[in-house]
Design a protein around this motif. Structure first.
Motif, PDB file in Angstrom:
ATOM      1  N   SER A   2     -52.021 -50.127 -60.400  1.00 22.10           N
ATOM      2  CA  SER A   2     -51.895 -49.530 -61.722  1.00 22.10           C
ATOM      3  C   SER A   2     -53.194 -49.650 -62.513  1.00 22.10           C
ATOM      4  N   ALA A   3     -54.014 -50.662 -62.198  1.00 20.72           N
ATOM      5  CA  ALA A   3     -55.315 -50.776 -62.859  1.00 20.72           C
ATOM      6  C   ALA A   3     -56.160 -49.547 -62.555  1.00 20.72           C
ATOM      7  N   VAL A   6     -55.063 -46.712 -64.734  1.00 19.44           N
ATOM      8  CA  VAL A   6     -55.562 -46.873 -66.106  1.00 19.44           C
ATOM      9  C   VAL A   6     -57.031 -46.450 -66.186  1.00 19.44           C
ATOM     10  N   ILE A   7     -57.803 -46.866 -65.188  1.00 24.47           N
ATOM     11  CA  ILE A   7     -59.229 -46.516 -65.183  1.00 24.47           C
ATOM     12  C   ILE A   7     -59.412 -45.007 -64.985  1.00 24.47           C
ATOM     13  N   ARG A  10     -58.871 -43.290 -68.206  1.00 26.09           N
ATOM     14  CA  ARG A  10     -59.999 -43.411 -69.124  1.00 26.09           C
ATOM     15  C   ARG A  10     -61.127 -42.452 -68.738  1.00 26.09           C
ATOM     16  N   ARG A  13     -60.189 -38.918 -69.801  1.00 26.39           N
ATOM     17  CA  ARG A  13     -60.311 -38.756 -71.245  1.00 26.39           C
ATOM     18  C   ARG A  13     -61.784 -38.702 -71.658  1.00 26.39           C
ATOM     19  N   ASP A  14     -62.574 -39.582 -71.046  1.00 30.82           N
ATOM     20  CA  ASP A  14     -64.015 -39.578 -71.315  1.00 30.82           C
ATOM     21  C   ASP A  14     -64.638 -38.232 -70.988  1.00 30.82           C
ATOM     22  N   ARG A  17     -63.661 -35.652 -73.401  1.00 33.93           N
ATOM     23  CA  ARG A  17     -64.222 -35.867 -74.727  1.00 33.93           C
ATOM     24  C   ARG A  17     -65.707 -35.570 -74.771  1.00 33.93           C
ATOM     25  N   THR A  86     -71.037 -52.552 -69.880  1.00 32.85           N
ATOM     26  CA  THR A  86     -69.592 -52.417 -70.013  1.00 32.85           C
ATOM     27  C   THR A  86     -68.873 -52.866 -68.738  1.00 32.85           C
ATOM     28  N   LEU A  89     -67.468 -56.586 -68.761  1.00 34.53           N
ATOM     29  CA  LEU A  89     -66.224 -56.737 -69.514  1.00 34.53           C
ATOM     30  C   LEU A  89     -65.049 -56.137 -68.738  1.00 34.53           C
ATOM     31  N   LEU A  90     -65.297 -54.997 -68.111  1.00 27.38           N
ATOM     32  CA  LEU A  90     -64.236 -54.361 -67.326  1.00 27.38           C
ATOM     33  C   LEU A  90     -63.797 -55.272 -66.185  1.00 27.38           C
ATOM     34  N   VAL A  95     -58.805 -56.689 -62.672  1.00 31.33           N
ATOM     35  CA  VAL A  95     -59.132 -55.437 -61.997  1.00 31.33           C
ATOM     36  C   VAL A  95     -59.915 -55.795 -60.751  1.00 31.33           C
TER      37      VAL A  95
END
Lengths: 276, 306
Positions: A2-3, A6-7, A10, A13-14, A17, A86, A89-90, A95
Motif C-alpha cells: 500500500s505504500a 500512496v507513492i 503522489r 498528482r504531482d 499539478r 526529500t 524523509l520519505l 516504506v
C-alpha cells in the motif's frame, strides 16, 4: 504494497499539478494530428488505407518522441529527490525502497499511458471523423501501435530510473539520459547500418542481425509495428526485414517486457545499495 | 530483548576510508530526552541516519524498537519513528495538509488526526498553501508536525531549532517535553549546548565521530572539572595591599582592583571565606560556575589534544 500505491498517487498528482501530463499529452496529440492530416495527403487513392499510413508515421514519431518523454519524466525520479533532500524523509517512513521504485513506476506509467492514449486517440478520432473506410485489421494494428508505444515508454522509464539511481546528481542524470536516447534512437541503427554495409553479408548472418535488432528496444518496437501487416510493412520499407525476422509478435512483446523488467530490477538493486 | 528504545553497540561507519562515526555505544530509554551535541561533521546526523536505517553500519549492531533496523523487513518499525531532518525539504507542489496526509498514509495512521497536529504547531492558517511558499519557520513546524504523526515512540530531530526565533524555539521544546512525558524517546541534535540546559535529561557529546561524553549535565560538570571562577571587586577607592590576597597566589588582576581566580569546585567555599576575612573587604563577589559552553569546549579540546 500500500505504500507503493500512496507513492504512485503522489506522483500522479504531482504530474497533473506541474502540467507534465498536459504537456506530454498535448505534444503527442499535436504531432499525431499533424502527421495524420498531412501524412495522408501523399497517398492519394492508391488503395493503401490511410490508417496504415498513419500507423507508419506515428510509429516513427513514437520511436523519437516517446523515449524522450519517458526519460524526461524518469531521469530525476531518484537523483532529484536525493539532491533536494526529500528522499531521506520519505525513506524514514515505513516504506521499502522497492515501494519507492514500484510506486513511482506505476505513477509515471499511468502518466505516459494517458499521454499516449489521448494523444494518439486524437489522431484516430480525426481519421474516423474524416470518414475513411478502414478495415478491421488496420484498427488492430493501430491498437497494437498504441499499446507498444506505451511499452516502449515504460522501457525508457525503467532505463531512466536505472540512470537516476546510479548517479550522484540530477545534472549527470540528465546528461546520461540524453546519451541513452541518442544511443538507442539514433546511433545504434546508424552503427548497425554501417556494419551491415561494410560487412556485405560475409560474416553477419540473418540470425545475428535479428539478435542485434532485439538488443535495442526501439528496433523491437519497429519490428512489431512496421511489420504488423502487409500494407504497413510495404509502406515502411520493412518488408525485407519482416520476412527475415523469425520472431513472432508475442516473442517481440516479451522482449519489450524484458527490457522493462530488467532495468527496473537493476534500478531497484542499485537504489537499495545507495546510502543517503 | 531489552526495554531500550535504541541500542547501539560498537557502531562504526566509514565513508570510503574516512570514518564518520567510530565505535559508538549508546542506549536510549523510553521517556528520555537526549541531546546529541557536537559541531558540524562530528557524526550527529550520521548516527541519526544509522538509527533510521538510511545508511548501513560498517561494523556494529543497532537495535531500534526491538529490531535490527537495517533489515529489509524492518521498515514497518519506522511507523513508530518520527524524523525531522536537518534543513527539512518537502516536495514543492503539495500543500501542508496534503503532505501530512501523504505521510500519515505512509505510516498507516488516521489522516483525521492531522488537523490537531496542525493546530499544535500553529500551522492551521497556512495548511492549504503550497509548501514552496513556506518560510523556514513554517517548514520547520510542518516538519515537526510530520514527525509527530501517530504518536511515535522514538523522535529523532536533527538540529530542529537552528534558525528559529526564540518564541518558536520555546514552542518546539514544549512539544518535545510533552512527547517525552508521554513516554517517547526524544533524541535531538544541536551544535549549541547552551539552549538545551533544562531541556534534556542526558547529554551525549560527539567529537570527530567519537562519543566523548554521555551523562546528565551534573555528570558532565563533574567529569569536565571545569574551574569555577571567583571574581572579587574591591572598589576603586580601596587600598588593597597585594599581600592581602596571599601575594595574589592564583589571583589575576582583570581590572582596577578587580581580581579573579579559577578554582576547582570543592575549593570554592574556602576561597570565599578567605575573601571575607581580608582586611580590605571586597565590594562585590561574583561566582561564575562553568557554563555549558565551557564544559562543551572542555570535551572538544581534550580530544583535539590527544
Amino acid at each position: 504494497m500500500s505504500a507503493a500505491i500512496v507513492i504512485a498517487g503522489r506522483e500522479i498528482r504531482d504530474s497533473l499539478r506541474n502540467r507534465r501530463v498536459l504537456a506530454a499529452t498535448g505534444l503527442m496529440a499535436a504531432l499525431a494530428l499533424t502527421l495524420t492530416l498531412l501524412g495522408s495527403a501523399p497517398t492519394g487513392t492508391v488503395g493503401v488505407s490511410k490508417l496504415s499510413v498513419t500507423i507508419v508515421s506515428l510509429a516513427s514519431l513514437t520511436i523519437f518522441l516517446v523515449p524522450l518523454i519517458a526519460l524526461l519524466i524518469a531521469h530525476d525520479a531518484i537523483s532529484g529527490e536525493m539532491e533536494r533532500g526529500t528522499m531521506a524523509l520519505l525513506l524514514a517512513h515505513p516504506v521499502r525502497r522497492i515501494d519507492v521504485i514500484g510506486g513511482k513506476f506505476a505513477g509515471h506509467a499511468l502518466v505516459l499511458a494517458i499521454a499516449a492514449i489521448v494523444g494518439y486517440g486524437t489522431a484516430a478520432l480525426a481519421l474516423a471523423v474524416l470518414g475513411d473506410e478502414v478495415e478491421i485489421g488496420a484498427w488492430a494494428a493501430f491498437a497494437t501501435m498504441v499499446g507498444t508505444s506505451i511499452l516502449l515508454g515504460l522501457v525508457f522509464i525503467a532505463l531512466g530510473y536505472l540512470v537516476s539511481a546510479s548517479v550522484r546528481d540530477s545534472r549527470t542524470a540528465a546528461a546520461a539520459a540524453i546519451g541513452l536516447w541518442l544511443f538507442f534512437v539514433l546511433i545504434y541503427d546508424m552503427a548497425l547500418l554501417g556494419v551491415l554495409v561494410a560487412d556485405q553479408g560475409r560474416t553477419l548472418t540473418p540470425a545475428a542481425l535479428n539478435a542485434l535488432l532485439l538488443a535495442n528496444p526501439s528496433d523491437v518496437f519497429r519490428l512489431i509495428n512496421l511489420t504488423s501487416g502487409p500494407d504497413v510493412s510495404l509502406y515502411a520499407g520493412m518488408a525485407g526485414v519482416a520476412h527475415r525476422s523469425g520472431a513472432s509478435a508475442s516473442i517481440l512483446i516479451s522482449v519489450l517486457v524484458g527490457w522493462i523488467a530488467i532495468p527496473l530490477l537493476l534500478a531497484s538493486l542499485v537504489f537499495m545499495r545507495r546510502e543517503l | 530483548m531489552s526495554t531500550a528504545t535504541v541500542s547501539l553497540r560498537g557502531i562504526t561507519k566509514r565513508y570510503g576510508n574516512r570514518p564518520a562515526v567510530t565505535d559508538v555505544d549508546l542506549v536510549l530509554l523510553p521517556g528520555e530526552r537526549i541531546a546529541l551535541v557536537g559541531h558540524n561533521g562530528a557524526g550527529k546526523s550520521t548516527l541519526i541516519k544509522l538509527m533510521l536505517g538510511l545508511i548501513r553500519t560498517s561494523t556494529g549492531q543497532i537495535d531500534v524498537l526491538g529490531a535490527d533496523i537495517t533489515r529489509h523487513k524492518a521498515s514497518a518499525i519506522r511507523a513508530d519513528i518520527g524524523y525531522l531532518p536537518e534543513n527539512v525539504v518537502f516536495p514543492p507542489a503539495m500543500t501542508g495538509r496534503e503532505l501530512l496526509s501523504f505521510y500519515a498514509r505512509l505510516k498507516r495512521r488516521d489522516v483525521a488526526q492531522n488537523q490537531s497536529l496542525l493546530e499544535r504547531v500553529g500551522l492551521v492558517d497556512a495548511a492549504d498553501q503550497r509548501t514552496s511558499t513556506y518560510s523556514k519557520g513554517m517548514r520547520q513546524r510542518l516538519g515537526l508536525a510530520q514527525a509527530l504523526i501517530g504518536r511515535p515512540r522514538l523522535l529523532l530531530l536533527d538540529e530542529p531549532t537552528t534558525g528559529l526565533d526564540p518564541a518558536l524555539r520555546r514552542t518546539f521544546y514544549d512539544i518535545i517535553d510533552a512527547c517525552a512525558q508521554d513516554g517517547a524517546t526524544v533524541l535531538l541534535s544541536s551544535h549549541a549546548l547552551a539552549e538545551l540546559e533544562s531541556r534534556s535529561d542526558r547529554i551525549v557529546v560527539m567529537n570527530r565521530g567519537l562519543k566523548v561524553a554521555d551523562g546528565t549535565l551534573a555528570d558532565l560538570r563533574a567529569l569536565a572539572r571545569c574551574p569555577t571562577r571567583i571574581r572579587a571587586d574591591f572598589g576603586t577607592d580601596s587600598t588593597l595591599p597585594a599581600e592581602s590576597l596571599g601575594n595574589r597566589a592564583g589571583w589575576r588582576a582583570v581590572g582596577v582592583n578587580i581580581y579573579e581566580i579559577a578554582c576547582a569546585e570543592p575549593d570554592k567555599m574556602a576561597l570565599v571565606r578567605r575573601l571575607m576575612t581580608l582586611p580590605a573587604q571586597p565590594r562585590d563577589i561574583e561566582i561564575v560556575p562553568p557554563t555549558l559552553d565551557d564544559i562543551y569546549a572542555h570535551f572538544l579540546d581534550r580530544k583535539a589534544a590527544e
